[in-house]
Design an enzyme around this catalytic site. Structure first.
Site, mmCIF file in Angstrom:
data_model
loop_
_atom_site.group_PDB
_atom_site.id
_atom_site.type_symbol
_atom_site.label_atom_id
_atom_site.label_comp_id
_atom_site.label_asym_id
_atom_site.label_seq_id
_atom_site.Cartn_x
_atom_site.Cartn_y
_atom_site.Cartn_z
ATOM 1 N N HIS A 165 0.952 -1.112 -0.380
ATOM 2 C CA HIS A 165 0.479 0.226 0.096
ATOM 3 C C HIS A 165 0.134 1.473 0.311
ATOM 4 C CE1 HIS A 165 1.225 0.670 3.940
ATOM 5 N NE2 HIS A 165 1.080 -1.385 4.328
HETATM 6 P P1 TYD Z 1 -1.415 -2.651 7.406
HETATM 7 O O1 TYD Z 1 -0.541 -1.433 7.731
HETATM 8 O O2 TYD Z 1 -2.500 -3.249 6.133
HETATM 9 O O3 TYD Z 1 -0.227 -3.656 7.367
HETATM 10 P P2 TYD Z 1 1.241 -4.211 7.038
HETATM 11 O O4 TYD Z 1 1.893 -3.829 7.807
HETATM 12 O O5 TYD Z 1 0.796 -5.113 6.301
HETATM 13 O O6 TYD Z 1 1.303 -2.529 6.211
HETATM 14 O O7 TYD Z 1 -2.075 -3.391 8.758
HETATM 15 C C1 TYD Z 1 -2.903 -4.266 8.886
HETATM 16 C C2 TYD Z 1 -3.768 -4.416 10.395
HETATM 17 O O8 TYD Z 1 -3.672 -3.807 11.209
HETATM 18 C C3 TYD Z 1 -4.825 -3.634 9.709
HETATM 19 O O9 TYD Z 1 -6.350 -4.348 9.628
HETATM 20 C C4 TYD Z 1 -4.774 -1.978 10.393
HETATM 21 C C5 TYD Z 1 -3.880 -2.599 11.695
HETATM 22 N N1 TYD Z 1 -3.148 -1.595 12.490
HETATM 23 C C6 TYD Z 1 -3.986 -0.949 13.202
HETATM 24 O O10 TYD Z 1 -5.062 -1.002 14.057
HETATM 25 N N2 TYD Z 1 -2.630 -0.373 13.661
HETATM 26 C C7 TYD Z 1 -2.284 0.245 13.787
HETATM 27 O O11 TYD Z 1 -1.346 1.455 13.976
HETATM 28 C C8 TYD Z 1 -1.595 -0.340 12.393
HETATM 29 C C9 TYD Z 1 -0.222 -0.114 11.249
HETATM 30 C C10 TYD Z 1 -1.988 -1.220 11.850
#
Ligand code: TYD
Length: 147
Positions: free
Chosen positions: A54
């Site tokens: 993303h």
């Molecule tokens: P995401 O940012 O998509 O993970 P990645 O590290 O793979 O990019 O986040 C994964 C899940 O965690 C998503 O459902 C959102 C949640 N999340 C939170 O609730 N708080 C946060 O600070 C972050 C970074 C993610």
């Protein structure tokens, strides 16, 4: 801001080395070019799994491999480059509007993320085609108030 791969940079963090171990302090606005509002970490990543996938409209981040190693594939909509993080005293600064994927986690790898803002799902662009449209379309990014 029309960010490019040139805006993504590896920052060498302080390392206080002693015989009893090493310590790396990180201060918002000093080593990191933003005030730190949030810290989270990725861990227990199963072999072959990827994270990220993303871009963020406004969020800036610093990624640090505090244990093990992983690759960060950065994409500005025109070019891509891969940065391998494998030392706890190097941070990768990722500015706004850069598509990133975290791949090839070593077993036990931990990615520490320092972020410039609180969690906000509206700040994410999770669709790659939408990201490309925002980057290359030249127009306003969806979700941005244009008056
Ligand atoms: P995401 O940012 O998509 O993970 P990645 O590290 O793979 O990019 O986040 C994964 C899940 O965690 C998503 O459902 C959102 C949640 N999340 C939170 O609730 N708080 C946060 O600070 C972050 C970074 C993610």
């Amino acid at each position: 801001m029309k960010t490019t791969l040139d805006d993504c940079r590896v920052i060498e963090l302080p390392r206080i080395w002693e015989r009893r171990g090493s310590l790396t302090p990180i201060t918002g606005g000093d080593q990191v070019p933003f005030e730190i509002q949030r810290v989270y970490y990725l861990y227990d990543v199963p072999g072959g799994e990827n994270r990220g996938g993303h871009a963020h409209r406004a969020l800036q981040q610093l990624l640090v491999s505090i244990m093990g190693a992983f690759d960060v594939v950065l994409d500005d909509g025109g070019n891509k480059k891969t940065v391998r993080l494998q030392r706890a005293y190097y941070g990768l600064f990722v500015p706004t509007m850069i598509w990133r994927e975290l791949v090839n986690f070593s077993s036990g790898g931990i990615c520490l993320v320092l972020a410039s803002a609180l969690y906000d799902e509206a700040d994410y662009i999770r669709d790659y085609d939408q990201f490309l449209r925002c980057k290359n379309g030249g127009g306003a990014e969806p979700g941005t108030y244009t008056g």
